[in-house]
Design a protein around this motif. Structure first.
Motif, PDB file in Angstrom:
ATOM      1  N   MET A   1      51.182   6.171  27.492  1.00 16.61           N
ATOM      2  CA  MET A   1      49.756   6.081  27.781  1.00 16.61           C
ATOM      3  C   MET A   1      49.561   5.347  29.113  1.00 16.61           C
ATOM      4  O   MET A   1      50.087   4.264  29.312  1.00 16.61           O
ATOM      5  N   THR A   2      48.812   5.968  29.994  1.00 15.95           N
ATOM      6  CA  THR A   2      48.455   5.336  31.261  1.00 15.95           C
ATOM      7  C   THR A   2      47.221   4.471  31.038  1.00 15.95           C
ATOM      8  O   THR A   2      46.229   4.925  30.460  1.00 15.95           O
ATOM      9  N   THR A   3      47.281   3.220  31.503  1.00 10.33           N
ATOM     10  CA  THR A   3      46.178   2.282  31.272  1.00 10.33           C
ATOM     11  C   THR A   3      45.438   1.966  32.567  1.00 10.33           C
ATOM     12  O   THR A   3      45.912   2.291  33.665  1.00 10.33           O
ATOM     13  N   ALA A   4      44.319   1.284  32.414  1.00 16.74           N
ATOM     14  CA  ALA A   4      43.555   0.828  33.573  1.00 16.74           C
ATOM     15  C   ALA A   4      44.427  -0.049  34.476  1.00 16.74           C
ATOM     16  O   ALA A   4      44.377   0.065  35.700  1.00 16.74           O
ATOM     17  N   ALA A   5      45.241  -0.904  33.875  1.00 21.32           N
ATOM     18  CA  ALA A   5      46.123  -1.780  34.659  1.00 21.32           C
ATOM     19  C   ALA A   5      47.128  -0.981  35.481  1.00 21.32           C
ATOM     20  O   ALA A   5      47.517  -1.410  36.567  1.00 21.32           O
ATOM     21  N   ASP A   6      47.525   0.186  34.980  1.00 19.78           N
ATOM     22  CA  ASP A   6      48.491   1.025  35.691  1.00 19.78           C
ATOM     23  C   ASP A   6      47.908   1.647  36.957  1.00 19.78           C
ATOM     24  O   ASP A   6      48.645   1.902  37.911  1.00 19.78           O
ATOM     25  N   ILE A   7      46.610   1.919  36.965  1.00 20.93           N
ATOM     26  CA  ILE A   7      46.023   2.628  38.107  1.00 20.93           C
ATOM     27  C   ILE A   7      45.141   1.756  38.989  1.00 20.93           C
ATOM     28  O   ILE A   7      44.752   2.172  40.073  1.00 20.93           O
ATOM     29  N   MET A   8      44.838   0.536  38.544  1.00 21.82           N
ATOM     30  CA  MET A   8      43.931  -0.331  39.305  1.00 21.82           C
ATOM     31  C   MET A   8      44.582  -0.823  40.588  1.00 21.82           C
ATOM     32  O   MET A   8      45.802  -0.819  40.744  1.00 21.82           O
ATOM     33  N   HIS A   9      43.721  -1.273  41.481  1.00 21.98           N
ATOM     34  CA  HIS A   9      44.163  -1.993  42.669  1.00 21.98           C
ATOM     35  C   HIS A   9      44.148  -3.466  42.273  1.00 21.98           C
ATOM     36  O   HIS A   9      43.083  -4.032  42.018  1.00 21.98           O
ATOM     37  N   ASP A  84      43.901  -2.950  29.317  1.00 21.30           N
ATOM     38  CA  ASP A  84      44.731  -2.111  28.444  1.00 21.30           C
ATOM     39  C   ASP A  84      44.047  -0.819  28.004  1.00 21.30           C
ATOM     40  O   ASP A  84      44.604  -0.048  27.222  1.00 21.30           O
ATOM     41  N   ALA A  85      42.857  -0.533  28.546  1.00 19.42           N
ATOM     42  CA  ALA A  85      42.140   0.695  28.201  1.00 19.42           C
ATOM     43  C   ALA A  85      42.880   1.911  28.747  1.00 19.42           C
ATOM     44  O   ALA A  85      43.438   1.876  29.845  1.00 19.42           O
ATOM     45  N   ASP A  86      42.868   2.983  27.992  1.00 17.21           N
ATOM     46  CA  ASP A  86      43.469   4.245  28.414  1.00 17.21           C
ATOM     47  C   ASP A  86      42.688   4.822  29.591  1.00 17.21           C
ATOM     48  O   ASP A  86      41.474   4.619  29.704  1.00 17.21           O
ATOM     49  N   VAL A  87      43.370   5.553  30.454  1.00 17.44           N
ATOM     50  CA  VAL A  87      42.727   6.140  31.625  1.00 17.44           C
ATOM     51  C   VAL A  87      41.577   7.065  31.231  1.00 17.44           C
ATOM     52  O   VAL A  87      40.585   7.184  31.970  1.00 17.44           O
TER      53      VAL A  87
END
Length: 139
Positions: A1-9, A84-87
């Motif tokens: 699962m891709t999370t907000a933390a994975d894609i954030m700046h 930790d929210a999902d994209v």
């Protein structure tokens, strides 16, 4: 699962609500960003200030950015997402509220921002096109 933390700046910074808009513009310039989350006295999100807010809501109205504060510009209920929210939740939040930048919060603290550029780097072309359609289409 891709999370907000994975894609954030990561490394987003607050601007205190009592800070003036001229100082906010300097911070935006120094960080090379177009928006800053606004914090209250307890470092809690109370709004988001954009470069457009400064120009259209202050300068174009004839106000002095050295005397108007970030808190003066904070309107409405600020939107944010847990780290930790999902994209899919990120997209839903941004699309539903037609927003282009979303603060990411972890343990009640700002840890990053998600912008359209972040989405473009992490989503497929089809997902980006669908997002753009939902955000920019006339309601």
């Amino acid at each position: 699962m891709t999370t907000a933390a994975d894609i954030m700046h990561p490394g987003a910074q607050w601007i205190p609500r009592w800070e003036t808009l001229d100082r906010a513009a300097q911070v935006m310039r120094d960080l090379d960003v177009g928006a800053l989350p606004i914090s209250d006295e307890n470092e809690r999100l109370c709004g988001i200030l954009t470069d457009r807010d400064i120009v259209v809501g202050c300068v174009a109205m004839g106000h002095d950015p050295a005397s108007v504060t970030a808190g003066d510009m904070a309107k409405g209920t600020p939107r944010w997402i847990n780290a930790d929210a999902d994209v899919s939740e990120v997209l839903h939040e941004m699309e539903e509220h037609r927003i282009r930048r979303l603060p990411v919060i972890d343990n009640k603290r700002l840890v990053g921002m998600i912008s359209e550029a972040d989405l473009a780097r992490h989503l497929t072309d089809e997902e980006v096109a669908e997002f753009a359609q939902r955000i920019y289409a006339a309601s």
